[in-house]
Design a protein around this motif. Structure first.
Motif, PDB file in Angstrom:
ATOM      1  N   GLY A 312       0.790  -1.224   0.000  1.00 38.52           N
ATOM      2  CA  GLY A 312       0.000   0.000   0.000  1.00 38.52           C
ATOM      3  C   GLY A 312       0.823   1.276   0.000  1.00 38.52           C
ATOM      4  O   GLY A 312       0.320   2.345   0.353  1.00 38.52           O
ATOM      5  N   ILE A 313       2.087   1.193  -0.417  1.00 41.66           N
ATOM      6  CA  ILE A 313       2.935   2.388  -0.499  1.00 41.66           C
ATOM      7  C   ILE A 313       2.476   3.274  -1.654  1.00 41.66           C
ATOM      8  O   ILE A 313       2.526   4.501  -1.571  1.00 41.66           O
ATOM      9  CB  ILE A 313       4.414   1.986  -0.658  1.00 41.66           C
ATOM     10  CG1 ILE A 313       4.868   1.177   0.561  1.00 41.66           C
ATOM     11  CG2 ILE A 313       5.303   3.214  -0.852  1.00 41.66           C
ATOM     12  CD1 ILE A 313       6.237   0.539   0.401  1.00 41.66           C
ATOM     13  N   ALA A 314       2.049   2.670  -2.729  1.00 48.00           N
ATOM     14  CA  ALA A 314       1.473   3.374  -3.872  1.00 48.00           C
ATOM     15  C   ALA A 314       0.536   2.423  -4.591  1.00 48.00           C
ATOM     16  O   ALA A 314       0.552   1.206  -4.349  1.00 48.00           O
ATOM     17  CB  ALA A 314       2.561   3.888  -4.819  1.00 48.00           C
ATOM     18  N   ASP A 315      -0.277   2.972  -5.466  1.00 46.77           N
ATOM     19  CA  ASP A 315      -1.279   2.176  -6.180  1.00 46.77           C
ATOM     20  C   ASP A 315      -0.836   1.800  -7.585  1.00 46.77           C
ATOM     21  O   ASP A 315      -1.331   0.820  -8.151  1.00 46.77           O
ATOM     22  CB  ASP A 315      -2.592   2.958  -6.253  1.00 46.77           C
ATOM     23  CG  ASP A 315      -3.090   3.346  -4.877  1.00 46.77           C
ATOM     24  OD1 ASP A 315      -3.668   2.486  -4.194  1.00 46.77           O
ATOM     25  OD2 ASP A 315      -2.879   4.509  -4.486  1.00 46.77           O
ATOM     26  N   TYR A 316       0.081   2.590  -8.163  1.00 42.22           N
ATOM     27  CA  TYR A 316       0.556   2.353  -9.520  1.00 42.22           C
ATOM     28  C   TYR A 316       2.066   2.543  -9.563  1.00 42.22           C
ATOM     29  O   TYR A 316       2.630   3.372  -8.831  1.00 42.22           O
ATOM     30  CB  TYR A 316      -0.104   3.317 -10.516  1.00 42.22           C
ATOM     31  CG  TYR A 316      -1.585   3.085 -10.688  1.00 42.22           C
ATOM     32  CD1 TYR A 316      -2.061   2.261 -11.697  1.00 42.22           C
ATOM     33  CD2 TYR A 316      -2.507   3.682  -9.829  1.00 42.22           C
ATOM     34  CE1 TYR A 316      -3.421   2.029 -11.856  1.00 42.22           C
ATOM     35  CE2 TYR A 316      -3.867   3.462  -9.976  1.00 42.22           C
ATOM     36  CZ  TYR A 316      -4.318   2.629 -10.995  1.00 42.22           C
ATOM     37  OH  TYR A 316      -5.671   2.401 -11.135  1.00 42.22           O
ATOM     38  N   ILE A 317       2.718   1.807 -10.436  1.00 44.96           N
ATOM     39  CA  ILE A 317       4.165   1.864 -10.620  1.00 44.96           C
ATOM     40  C   ILE A 317       4.466   2.610 -11.905  1.00 44.96           C
ATOM     41  O   ILE A 317       4.119   2.159 -13.004  1.00 44.96           O
ATOM     42  CB  ILE A 317       4.776   0.442 -10.681  1.00 44.96           C
ATOM     43  CG1 ILE A 317       4.433  -0.352  -9.414  1.00 44.96           C
ATOM     44  CG2 ILE A 317       6.277   0.524 -10.908  1.00 44.96           C
ATOM     45  CD1 ILE A 317       4.951   0.255  -8.128  1.00 44.96           C
ATOM     46  N   SER A 318       5.112   3.763 -11.777  1.00 46.77           N
ATOM     47  CA  SER A 318       5.488   4.555 -12.945  1.00 46.77           C
ATOM     48  C   SER A 318       6.957   4.326 -13.270  1.00 46.77           C
ATOM     49  O   SER A 318       7.806   4.337 -12.376  1.00 46.77           O
ATOM     50  CB  SER A 318       5.258   6.050 -12.675  1.00 46.77           C
ATOM     51  OG  SER A 318       3.896   6.376 -12.701  1.00 46.77           O
ATOM     52  N   LEU A 319       7.238   4.141 -14.547  1.00 45.52           N
ATOM     53  CA  LEU A 319       8.592   3.886 -15.016  1.00 45.52           C
ATOM     54  C   LEU A 319       8.926   4.850 -16.142  1.00 45.52           C
ATOM     55  O   LEU A 319       8.068   5.150 -16.976  1.00 45.52           O
ATOM     56  CB  LEU A 319       8.731   2.446 -15.522  1.00 45.52           C
ATOM     57  CG  LEU A 319       8.375   1.331 -14.538  1.00 45.52           C
ATOM     58  CD1 LEU A 319       8.319   0.000 -15.274  1.00 45.52           C
ATOM     59  CD2 LEU A 319       9.392   1.265 -13.410  1.00 45.52           C
ATOM     60  N   CYS A 320      10.170   5.269 -16.198  1.00 41.69           N
ATOM     61  CA  CYS A 320      10.611   6.168 -17.262  1.00 41.69           C
ATOM     62  C   CYS A 320      11.755   5.532 -18.032  1.00 41.69           C
ATOM     63  O   CYS A 320      11.554   4.914 -19.074  1.00 41.69           O
ATOM     64  CB  CYS A 320      11.022   7.510 -16.656  1.00 41.69           C
ATOM     65  SG  CYS A 320      11.890   8.624 -17.764  1.00 41.69           S
ATOM     66  N   ARG A 321      12.959   5.624 -17.500  1.00 45.04           N
ATOM     67  CA  ARG A 321      14.128   5.139 -18.226  1.00 45.04           C
ATOM     68  C   ARG A 321      14.133   3.634 -18.508  1.00 45.04           C
ATOM     69  O   ARG A 321      14.594   3.226 -19.585  1.00 45.04           O
ATOM     70  CB  ARG A 321      15.393   5.578 -17.489  1.00 45.04           C
ATOM     71  CG  ARG A 321      15.673   7.053 -17.690  1.00 45.04           C
ATOM     72  CD  ARG A 321      16.387   7.682 -16.501  1.00 45.04           C
ATOM     73  NE  ARG A 321      16.391   9.136 -16.660  1.00 45.04           N
ATOM     74  CZ  ARG A 321      15.346   9.919 -16.407  1.00 45.04           C
ATOM     75  NH1 ARG A 321      14.203   9.399 -15.986  1.00 45.04           N
ATOM     76  NH2 ARG A 321      15.403  11.212 -16.586  1.00 45.04           N
ATOM     77  N   PRO A 322      13.643   2.789 -17.611  1.00 46.90           N
ATOM     78  CA  PRO A 322      13.603   1.362 -17.954  1.00 46.90           C
ATOM     79  C   PRO A 322      12.816   1.078 -19.230  1.00 46.90           C
ATOM     80  O   PRO A 322      13.129   0.132 -19.963  1.00 46.90           O
ATOM     81  CB  PRO A 322      12.930   0.723 -16.738  1.00 46.90           C
ATOM     82  CG  PRO A 322      13.276   1.628 -15.614  1.00 46.90           C
ATOM     83  CD  PRO A 322      13.234   3.013 -16.199  1.00 46.90           C
TER      84      PRO A 322
END
Length: 366
Positions: A312-322
């Motif tokens: 529950g630290i966040a609801d979605y995982i955002s990625l940029c450089r990977p």
């Protein structure tokens, strides 16, 4: 327990999983900000790679707000038609896409006979970096943000994201490091947030209640006298009242240039340290703010992505450089090949874009 590969809903938008491509300047639009085959191809690859939501590189809402060469534009109806063609191609392969809208503020490109805009006048090395915006300037830009959001919706975008991070204009208003005003738009955090809140309210009115509205917000500025984590929590609370559907948390600024203080959290980490950047701020956010949170910054392993969502630290995982390194990363993880991203976070991917060639990984073997 929340799962990474489960379907979710944000307002009227259904997403196939909890992975988000965080907005990344692609440098692939035409010089006038229109869509291109190369930009559409990049987005299609991300959609085919099973990214649940693609957020475009920031699109400027007015011509003087352009922040980078070959940046996507959304300041005219011509941009709408161009954008719509690219979005249609993403939808054809089953993708979902949100358009990020922004204004470069102090960090906009220098244009002939045009002074850049900011919350306060800033002078450096004998040169005016930006002029203090009048309330008329502010009202005009509120309208331009709303018009750009309306164009994004008309173009078929599944959502819109307001960029209020990384030291661009809305972020500058939030930060006392940049914002030295003494009127209704400066001083307390509520006053510094007023411009952003007016933009969010105008955008909501323009796109309607059934359209997903996101905001990108700094966890903190990493500047002495700048925007703090406590400020972030207060602004997030105010945004919740403005019917924002989700907040994406990032951090940093452009004070020392894009390869300097912009990513201060990375400076103290080795390449072998897989710990994401803004975990403490995200935990504080979720304890206090009851709105979906997208977290970006240093997430390189499926294990950390699972931990962030399941705890529950966040609801979605955002990625940029990977996803620059490997557009098909999410598809690979879902298939069972769960090795960490091979992105080494060297920012070399921006060098081709700065030369007008578009963003791409420059590490050998890609």
């Amino acid at each position: 327990m929340k799962e990474l590969f489960e379907s979710t809903v944000l307002n009227a938008m259904t997403l196939s999983n909890r992975f988000v491509r965080s907005a990344t300047w692609e440098g692939l639009a035409s010089p006038e900000g229109f869509g291109t085959e190369d930009l559409a191809k990049l987005w299609i690859e991300l959609a085919q790679g099973k990214v649940g939501l693609i957020i475009t590189g920031h699109a400027y809402v007015s011509p003087e707000g352009i922040a980078a060469p070959r940046q996507l534009g959304l300041s005219s109806d011509g941009h709408t038609r161009s954008l719509g063609k690219m979005i249609g191609k993403v939808h054809d392969v089953g993708g979902r896409i949100a358009v990020q809208i922004s204004h470069g503020g102090r960090y906009a490109l220098k244009l002939p006979n045009v002074l850049r805009l900011g919350p306060s006048m800033i002078q450096s090395k004998g040169e005016i970096q930006c002029k203090e915006m009048t309330e008329t300037d502010i009202r005009k830009l509120v309208s331009q943000f709303a018009e750009a959001a309306g164009r994004a919706k008309t173009a078929g975008s599944d959502a819109v994201q307001i960029h209020a991070g990384h030291g661009y204009l809305l972020s500058e208003f939030l930060s006392p490091f940049f914002n030295r005003r003494t009127d209704a738009y400066g001083g307390t955090v509520e006053k510094r947030a007023r411009f952003l809140l007016e933009v969010a309210q105008a955008v909501r009115q323009k796109v309607g209640n059934g359209f997903p509205l996101l905001v990108k917000l700094n966890s903190q500025d990493y500047l002495e006298g700048g925007f703090t984590a406590e400020d972030m929590l207060e602004v997030a609370s105010l945004l919740l009242q403005s019917t924002v559907d989700a907040i994406e948390m990032s951090g940093g600024n452009h004070v020392e240039g894009i390869f300097g203080e912009f990513f201060p959290a990375r400076k103290t980490k080795s390449i072998n340290d897989d710990t994401p950047y803004y975990l403490d701020e995200a935990k504080r956010f979720k304890e206090r703010i009851h709105i979906p949170l997208m977290l970006v910054g240093g997430i390189r392993t499926l294990e950390w992505a699972r931990k962030i969502v399941s705890q529950g630290i966040a609801d979605y995982i955002s990625l940029c450089r990977p996803l620059i390194r490997e557009p098909g990363l999410i598809r690979r993880w879902e298939s069972g090949y769960t090795a960490k991203s091979t992105c080494i976070s060297d920012n070399g991917c921006f060098n081709p874009a700065l030369k007008g060639e578009g963003i791409r990984c420059t590490v050998k073997g890609n």
